[in-house]
Design a protein around this motif. Structure first.
Motif, short mmCIF file in Angstrom:
data_model
loop_
_atom_site.label_atom_id
_atom_site.label_comp_id
_atom_site.label_asym_id
_atom_site.label_seq_id
_atom_site.Cartn_x
_atom_site.Cartn_y
_atom_site.Cartn_z
N GLN A 129 0.83 -1.20 0.00
CA GLN A 129 0.00 0.00 0.00
C GLN A 129 0.87 1.26 0.00
OE1 GLN A 129 -0.43 -2.58 2.12
NE2 GLN A 129 -2.36 -3.41 1.38
N ALA A 132 2.48 1.65 -3.35
CA ALA A 132 1.48 2.11 -4.32
C ALA A 132 1.28 3.62 -4.20
CB ALA A 132 0.16 1.37 -4.10
N PRO A 138 -2.10 1.60 -8.54
CA PRO A 138 -2.89 0.70 -7.68
C PRO A 138 -2.01 -0.38 -7.03
CG PRO A 138 -3.90 0.94 -9.86
CD PRO A 138 -2.55 1.59 -9.93
N THR A 141 -0.99 -3.22 -9.23
CA THR A 141 0.12 -2.91 -10.13
C THR A 141 1.45 -3.11 -9.42
OG1 THR A 141 -1.25 -1.33 -11.34
CG2 THR A 141 1.13 -1.11 -11.60
#
Length: 172
Positions: A129, A132, A138, A141
């Motif tokens: 997270q 990202a 995201p 990804t």
């Protein structure tokens, strides 16, 4: 800016330097990238507004500045890049030094997107997270890029010459 925030920014410098070194592969360029990041973070501190972790925000600034530099560089004629390994401190044994050199060469052959995600997650220990947010992509990804980066790095390392080589004496 309070002393607490100033201390938090200063505490990020070693991690920022490590990440910048991994991105650029060059000590001087990495130092310039860190300096630019600190300058931007300092001047844009009011924009942070305590949304998320300060460290991730600063890494995002660095990543975006690095990508902007790559884009600008692609518009200019290429030049030969110097090896990042020449300034690294030597490890305890010859084999370790060669293995680090091989890893650095393989990392430098990854695309900037794959290199950035593997450095953030594996070296800087960012969560998916956090990575990202830094990369402004995201979480899925990040996960797919990390998987591709690990596969590509393993393949590159498998093709790299062994870290230790047997020396043969040549008679005069």
């Amino acid at each position: 800016m309070s002393g607490d925030i100033e201390a938090l920014i200063v505490a990020c410098i070693p991690s920022l330097r490590r990440y910048a070194r991994g991105l650029t592969g060059d000590r001087d360029r990495a130092d310039d990238l860190v300096q630019d990041t600190l300058e931007r973070a300092w001047s844009r501190y009011s924009r942070w507004q305590r949304r998320g972790e300060l460290r991730a925000w600063m890494f995002g600034i660095m990543h975006n500045h690095f990508i902007d530099g790559l884009r600008a560089q692609n518009r200019q004629p290429p030049f030969a890049a110097e090896s990042a390994m020449q300034d690294l401190p030597t490890r305890a044994t010859q084999d370790d030094g060669l293995a680090v050199r091989d890893l650095d060469r393989c990392l430098s052959r990854l695309s900037p997107e794959l290199r950035a995600v593997i450095l953030l997650v594996s070296v800087e220990e960012f969560s998916y997270q956090e990575a990202a947010r830094v990369l402004d992509v995201p979480v899925g990804t990040v996960m797919s890029r990390l998987s591709r980066a690990r596969e590509r790095l393993a393949a590159l390392l498998a093709d790299a010459p062994p870290a230790s080589a047997t020396l043969h004496r040549i008679k005069p």
